[in-house]
Design an enzyme around this catalytic site. Structure first.
Site, PDB file in Angstrom:
ATOM      1  N   HIS A   1      20.660  41.928 -18.552  1.00  0.00           N
ATOM      2  CA  HIS A   1      20.960  43.272 -18.053  1.00  0.00           C
ATOM      3  C   HIS A   1      20.268  43.532 -16.708  1.00  0.00           C
ATOM      4  O   HIS A   1      20.908  43.906 -15.722  1.00  0.00           O
ATOM      5  CB  HIS A   1      20.508  44.293 -19.104  1.00  0.00           C
ATOM      6  CG  HIS A   1      20.701  45.727 -18.713  1.00  0.00           C
ATOM      7  ND1 HIS A   1      21.711  46.508 -19.231  1.00  0.00           N
ATOM      8  CD2 HIS A   1      20.019  46.530 -17.846  1.00  0.00           C
ATOM      9  CE1 HIS A   1      21.640  47.723 -18.706  1.00  0.00           C
ATOM     10  NE2 HIS A   1      20.622  47.765 -17.863  1.00  0.00           N
ATOM     11  N   GLU A   2      18.976  43.319 -16.683  1.00  0.00           N
ATOM     12  CA  GLU A   2      18.225  43.602 -15.457  1.00  0.00           C
ATOM     13  C   GLU A   2      18.645  42.667 -14.329  1.00  0.00           C
ATOM     14  O   GLU A   2      18.660  43.048 -13.162  1.00  0.00           O
ATOM     15  CB  GLU A   2      16.711  43.510 -15.701  1.00  0.00           C
ATOM     16  CG  GLU A   2      16.164  44.529 -16.700  1.00  0.00           C
ATOM     17  CD  GLU A   2      16.547  45.976 -16.387  1.00  0.00           C
ATOM     18  OE1 GLU A   2      16.759  46.290 -15.201  1.00  0.00           O
ATOM     19  OE2 GLU A   2      16.649  46.780 -17.331  1.00  0.00           O
TER      20      GLU A   2
END
Ligand SMILES: [Zn+2]
Length: 481
Positions: A272-273
């Protein structure tokens, strides 16, 4: 869990006892595993009546005041409602668009959560319970059902998710999609010895960005995971200034016996990051104020959430999920179990979320300032959509801090909005192949490189040829086939 509760007790001068608090990491496991039904009820009620006890900490009057002041402010600025004011600069544009999405998903979530309630009641009945299950029973019987249905043990999975392997996996994904290469740098300054730096280059060798990772907890470091930049991308005096981007996490550290082995949640967070990081690194605009992730709140999670789809895709797992001791690639049987478990309890998860998002919208589409009773408002709002008693909104009004003190007023929907986007955005890769080059190039060109230099819906339609369709989210959650 018990020893954590014992430590909390000790810290509160109650040695020899166990203390459970109203923080989710404390009450949730208690609700999941405590056999004592009375205590489950006591704890859950204490949790969901926070700020609603008619004492000096009661929030009901404050909510009434906040809602009215927001109407006044919106009116002064020329808007009918607070939601109209907030949404003008969002991708969703109008409250009507948000209601349309939430109601559409609700139509599928409600029957599903009702079905789940029947399943849970059946387990309770089989165990000889002579009661109708209540909200404080939901988590308890859900855990029993999870064990029966999936028997998925996270400890069995962890050896396949060594941090270094997962990071290689996300780099490999970026390479296969966008042609990016990552070279470890030893000669650049970092703010802590555990920070690692990489030079990111494009397929033709040209410099794209520097990418830093800082993945482990330490004293004095904030909790959670995020992406940010030391320098954004921009063009100044004809020169393309490339960005310096970093990802921070608080992942499981290595121990004396094992390297850093990530949970599935942590793997998802890492991907995600990294998706946010790509948005920052591939930016190609003129003004730094419009570059990278400087986009509306209901658009900013698209690049990050879409990356999560690659994290657990079988083809990608085969690239990186290798046993840290034997090097064995994760077996198909485990991949299938992970996939099945990902759709578990989705009726509940969706229903409690959408209920809260609709409550937020109901408050912030009020047109007239008036005195109202918060309990009454909430009850009516939930009756309107037919929420069943055994489920309560993910946040009830008196502790819904996202919308009354955080920045999410008329914005709680945006998590779901982003999920509609990411599910729809991933669809070309489902249809044409997980590393389809034409789709990847279009996503990079129309979304990842553009920052906020054009209206998000315009950008999205350039990529997909149409507005996002919620059907793919409904499919991912197992509501339709
Ligand atoms: Zn995010």
């Amino acid at each position: 869990m018990k020893s954590a509760a014992a430590e909390t007790a000790k810290a509160n001068d109650m040695e020899g006892k166990w203390v459970f608090t109203l923080h989710k990491p404390s009450w949730l496991p208690f609700l999941q595993y405590a056999d004592n039904r009375n205590l489950r009820e006591k704890l859950y009620k204490a949790m969901y009546t926070r700020g609603d006890n008619d004492n000096e900490f009661d929030n009901k009057k404050n909510i009434n005041k906040i809602v009215n002041l927001r109407i006044e402010k919106a009116n002064m600025l020329g808007y009918d409602t607070h939601a109209d004011f907030v949404m003008e600069e969002r991708m969703a544009k109008t409250p009507e668009n948000v209601y349309k999405l939430l109601n559409e998903v609700w139509e599928y979530a409600l029957p599903q959560v009702k079905k789940e309630a029947v399943e849970l009641q059946a387990i309770a009945d089989k165990e000889g319970a002579d009661f109708k299950i209540q909200s404080w029973d939901w988590f308890y019987y859900t855990e029993k059902l999870r064990e029966q249905k999936y028997a998925l043990n996270e400890e069995e999975l962890k050896p396949y998710f060594r941090m270094e392997n997962v990071r290689e996996g996300v780099f490999a994904t970026a390479n296969k999609l966008y042609g990016l290469n990552f070279t470890k740098l030893e000669n650049v300054p970092v703010y802590h010895p555990e920070v690692e730096a990489y030079e990111v280059t494009d397929a033709d060798g040209s410099h794209i960005a520097i990418f830093y990772t800082d993945y482990f907890p330490r004293a004095g470091k904030n909790a959670g995971a995020w992406m940010s930049s030391f320098r954004g991308q921009s063009v100044q005096d004809g020169e393309n200034i490339r960005p310096l981007i970093y990802n921070v996490g608080n992942f499981t550290r290595s121990t004396a016996e094992t390297p850093s082995l990530l949970t599935l949640d942590e793997v998802e967070t890492l991907f995600h990051e990294f998706g946010h990081a790509l948005h920052g690194m591939l930016s190609d605009v003129t003004y730094s104020g419009l570059s990278g992730t400087s986009v509306p709140r209901d658009f900013v999670e698209l690049p990050s959430q879409v990356m999560e789809h690659w994290a657990f895709h079988p083809e990608v797992l085969k690239l990186y999920a290798k046993h840290y001791e034997t090097g064995e690639v994760i077996p198909d049987e485990l991949i299938e179990k992970m996939d099945a478990a990902s759709k578990f309890n989705m009726g509940f998860t969706t229903a409690e979320f959408v209920a809260a998002a609709l409550l937020d919208m109901d408050y912030h589409t009020q047109k007239e300032q008036k005195e109202f009773d918060v309990r009454d408002f909430e009850t009516k709002s939930m009756e309107k959509i037919g929420l069943i008693d055994v489920v309560i909104p993910r946040y009830r009004s008196t502790y819904f801090s996202h919308i009354f003190s955080g920045g999410y007023s008329a914005g709680y929907y945006s998590y779901l909005w982003s999920e509609v986007l990411d599910a729809d955005a991933f669809q070309p890769f489902v249809e044409n192949g997980i590393f389809d080059q034409a789709s990847a190039q279009s996503f990079r060109e129309n979304v990842l490189s553009k920052g906020n230099s054009e209206d998000p819906m315009v950008l999205y339609k350039k990529y997909r040829g149409a507005e996002p369709n919620p059907i793919y989210l409904l499919k991912n959650r197992g509501f339709v086939n």
